[in-house]
Motif scaffolding. Sequence first.
Motif, PDB file in Angstrom:
ATOM      1  N   HIS A 190       0.851  -1.190   0.000  1.00  0.00           N
ATOM      2  CA  HIS A 190       0.000   0.000   0.000  1.00  0.00           C
ATOM      3  C   HIS A 190       0.888   1.242   0.000  1.00  0.00           C
ATOM      4  N   THR A 191       0.544   2.212  -0.828  1.00  0.00           N
ATOM      5  CA  THR A 191       1.401   3.404  -0.966  1.00  0.00           C
ATOM      6  C   THR A 191       1.269   4.341   0.225  1.00  0.00           C
ATOM      7  N   THR A 192       0.142   4.282   0.915  1.00  0.00           N
ATOM      8  CA  THR A 192      -0.037   5.045   2.159  1.00  0.00           C
ATOM      9  C   THR A 192      -1.128   4.390   2.991  1.00  0.00           C
ATOM     10  N   VAL A 193      -1.335   4.907   4.196  1.00  0.00           N
ATOM     11  CA  VAL A 193      -2.327   4.355   5.127  1.00  0.00           C
ATOM     12  C   VAL A 193      -3.121   5.510   5.709  1.00  0.00           C
ATOM     13  N   HIS A 194      -4.440   5.412   5.629  1.00  0.00           N
ATOM     14  CA  HIS A 194      -5.306   6.420   6.245  1.00  0.00           C
ATOM     15  C   HIS A 194      -5.560   6.048   7.709  1.00  0.00           C
ATOM     16  N   HIS A 195      -5.844   7.069   8.524  1.00  0.00           N
ATOM     17  CA  HIS A 195      -6.007   6.837   9.961  1.00  0.00           C
ATOM     18  C   HIS A 195      -7.340   7.372  10.461  1.00  0.00           C
ATOM     19  N   ALA A 196      -8.144   6.448  11.020  1.00  0.00           N
ATOM     20  CA  ALA A 196      -9.359   6.834  11.739  1.00  0.00           C
ATOM     21  C   ALA A 196      -8.975   6.925  13.210  1.00  0.00           C
ATOM     22  N   ASP A 201      -8.304  14.141  23.151  1.00  0.00           N
ATOM     23  CA  ASP A 201      -8.020  14.398  24.567  1.00  0.00           C
ATOM     24  C   ASP A 201      -7.496  13.152  25.277  1.00  0.00           C
ATOM     25  N   TRP A 202      -7.363  12.040  24.565  1.00  0.00           N
ATOM     26  CA  TRP A 202      -6.777  10.822  25.120  1.00  0.00           C
ATOM     27  C   TRP A 202      -5.316  10.721  24.700  1.00  0.00           C
ATOM     28  N   ARG A 203      -4.430  10.539  25.688  1.00  0.00           N
ATOM     29  CA  ARG A 203      -3.008  10.387  25.385  1.00  0.00           C
ATOM     30  C   ARG A 203      -2.763   9.176  24.496  1.00  0.00           C
ATOM     31  N   ASP A 204      -3.461   8.063  24.764  1.00  0.00           N
ATOM     32  CA  ASP A 204      -3.273   6.858  23.962  1.00  0.00           C
ATOM     33  C   ASP A 204      -3.580   7.121  22.492  1.00  0.00           C
ATOM     34  N   ALA A 205      -4.655   7.867  22.243  1.00  0.00           N
ATOM     35  CA  ALA A 205      -5.018   8.179  20.865  1.00  0.00           C
ATOM     36  C   ALA A 205      -3.944   9.043  20.212  1.00  0.00           C
ATOM     37  N   ARG A 206      -3.411   9.997  20.957  1.00  0.00           N
ATOM     38  CA  ARG A 206      -2.371  10.861  20.393  1.00  0.00           C
ATOM     39  C   ARG A 206      -1.099  10.066  20.093  1.00  0.00           C
ATOM     40  N   GLU A 207      -0.754   9.119  20.979  1.00  0.00           N
ATOM     41  CA  GLU A 207       0.431   8.290  20.746  1.00  0.00           C
ATOM     42  C   GLU A 207       0.255   7.413  19.507  1.00  0.00           C
ATOM     43  N   ARG A 208      -0.931   6.860  19.318  1.00  0.00           N
ATOM     44  CA  ARG A 208      -1.176   6.017  18.145  1.00  0.00           C
ATOM     45  C   ARG A 208      -1.121   6.846  16.863  1.00  0.00           C
ATOM     46  N   GLU A 209      -1.631   8.061  16.929  1.00  0.00           N
ATOM     47  CA  GLU A 209      -1.551   8.934  15.754  1.00  0.00           C
ATOM     48  C   GLU A 209      -0.102   9.327  15.475  1.00  0.00           C
ATOM     49  N   ARG A 210       0.656   9.595  16.526  1.00  0.00           N
ATOM     50  CA  ARG A 210       2.065   9.967  16.331  1.00  0.00           C
ATOM     51  C   ARG A 210       2.839   8.825  15.679  1.00  0.00           C
ATOM     52  N   ALA A 211       2.592   7.600  16.131  1.00  0.00           N
ATOM     53  CA  ALA A 211       3.264   6.442  15.543  1.00  0.00           C
ATOM     54  C   ALA A 211       2.883   6.273  14.082  1.00  0.00           C
ATOM     55  N   TRP A 212       1.601   6.466  13.768  1.00  0.00           N
ATOM     56  CA  TRP A 212       1.133   6.390  12.369  1.00  0.00           C
ATOM     57  C   TRP A 212       1.874   7.394  11.502  1.00  0.00           C
ATOM     58  N   ARG A 213       1.979   8.636  11.969  1.00  0.00           N
ATOM     59  CA  ARG A 213       2.679   9.667  11.207  1.00  0.00           C
ATOM     60  C   ARG A 213       4.158   9.308  11.018  1.00  0.00           C
ATOM     61  N   ALA A 225      -4.835  13.353   5.527  1.00  0.00           N
ATOM     62  CA  ALA A 225      -5.483  14.076   6.624  1.00  0.00           C
ATOM     63  C   ALA A 225      -6.085  13.070   7.605  1.00  0.00           C
ATOM     64  N   VAL A 226      -5.963  13.389   8.908  1.00  0.00           N
ATOM     65  CA  VAL A 226      -6.526  12.522   9.946  1.00  0.00           C
ATOM     66  C   VAL A 226      -8.037  12.696  10.001  1.00  0.00           C
ATOM     67  N   LEU A 227      -8.736  11.588  10.211  1.00  0.00           N
ATOM     68  CA  LEU A 227     -10.185  11.649  10.380  1.00  0.00           C
ATOM     69  C   LEU A 227     -10.489  11.517  11.870  1.00  0.00           C
ATOM     70  N   PRO A 228     -10.738  12.635  12.586  1.00  0.00           N
ATOM     71  CA  PRO A 228     -10.939  12.579  14.045  1.00  0.00           C
ATOM     72  C   PRO A 228     -12.332  12.083  14.404  1.00  0.00           C
ATOM     73  N   GLY A 229     -12.464  11.600  15.634  1.00  0.00           N
ATOM     74  CA  GLY A 229     -13.758  11.136  16.133  1.00  0.00           C
ATOM     75  C   GLY A 229     -13.601  10.603  17.538  1.00  0.00           C
ATOM     76  N   ASP A 230     -14.573   9.783  17.976  1.00  0.00           N
ATOM     77  CA  ASP A 230     -14.457   9.175  19.299  1.00  0.00           C
ATOM     78  C   ASP A 230     -14.134   7.695  19.140  1.00  0.00           C
ATOM     79  N   TRP A 231     -14.287   6.923  20.235  1.00  0.00           N
ATOM     80  CA  TRP A 231     -13.887   5.518  20.221  1.00  0.00           C
ATOM     81  C   TRP A 231     -14.974   4.583  19.690  1.00  0.00           C
ATOM     82  N   SER A 232     -16.120   5.081  19.317  1.00  0.00           N
ATOM     83  CA  SER A 232     -17.276   4.225  19.048  1.00  0.00           C
ATOM     84  C   SER A 232     -17.314   3.687  17.619  1.00  0.00           C
TER      85      SER A 232
END
Length: 345
Positions: A190-196, A201-213, A225-232
């Motif tokens: 895959h040439t790139t990966v999109h991130h949902a 406001d969750w540190r875990d979510a920010r860490e996972r996004e940082r690793a993705w980047r 571009a990141v697609l933000p939302g909640d955990w649901s």
Amino acid sequence: MTTERVRGVEAVRGGGRAGLRDVAELAGVSHQTVSRVFKDHPRVSAETRAKVLAAAAQLDFRPNAIARALATGTSRTIGVVSFDTTLFGPASMVSAIERSAREADYFVSVVGLSSPHRRSVAEAADRLRGQGVDGIILIPGHVPADQVVRHLPGQLPVVALGTAETVASASVDQYNGPLTAVRHLLDLGHTTVHHAAGPTDWRDARERERAWRDALAAAGAPVPAVLPGDWSAASGYERGQALAADPSVTAVFAANDHIALGVLLALHESGRRVPEDVSVIGYDDITEAAFFTPPLTTVRQDFAALGRRSMALMLDLIAGGVSAPPIGVVIPTELVVRRSTARRS
């Protein structure tokens, strides 16, 4: 058994609650000996201990926890203060702590909070102190652990489940798991990966996004571009509709398995096949992940190990006092490859 002892047993069975003297009478020993057995005193023979325990079982006798705490100076109870217990991660942490506590012959008293406000935390701590807990394990959720710790009583040992600087902590590696997941997708062509993503406001979510980047940047891949939302799953479904409408999307890393579930449904409804057209990876490895359609490739968090390590830290603190500097234990994650990812055709 003497007539008097038989009458004593019958009296207890008739509705009374057995006490030390009832157990002592049935076992044919002194009540001081019964007390020593339940305090694990070393100077009790194996034969006597067996007789006392058999008598206690026959009378359905259980040592009074408050009396035992006064006698031994410990309640063998750990308090747990947790936020967001309706979510999979915090709920799994509570369950893991309870299992590990039982294995160590400890009880757990849980206080679930919806707010990290000082008053709420202080009231929870007071309630647990009133129960005589031997220590507190904190599950901070989206709140920084050190921010909550300062509202807890300093006299008790505290272990945080999450990164902390002021107290001992046990946490799951929230960086290398996502890094491995994104690299897996890139290795599949895959040439790139999109991130949902998860909520910001969750540190875990920010860490996972940082690793993705970081994984994309290291590979020289475009960073969508990141697609933000909640955990649901509902949030995942909404973002999945946007991803499904973009024909250039071939790979998605979702910040948790519930988000991934929503993405899978949106892709299915749009006619995008998984994994033939789009590969999807989740995070957590919830119990149902292996039964998604298709079974979900995901990053597993070892909550059982987290529970064991947090209890080990707590028992060390109870036995030897607070460590300086505080110990920080990090639990690794594991990529579980199933059928929702495939080589790009």
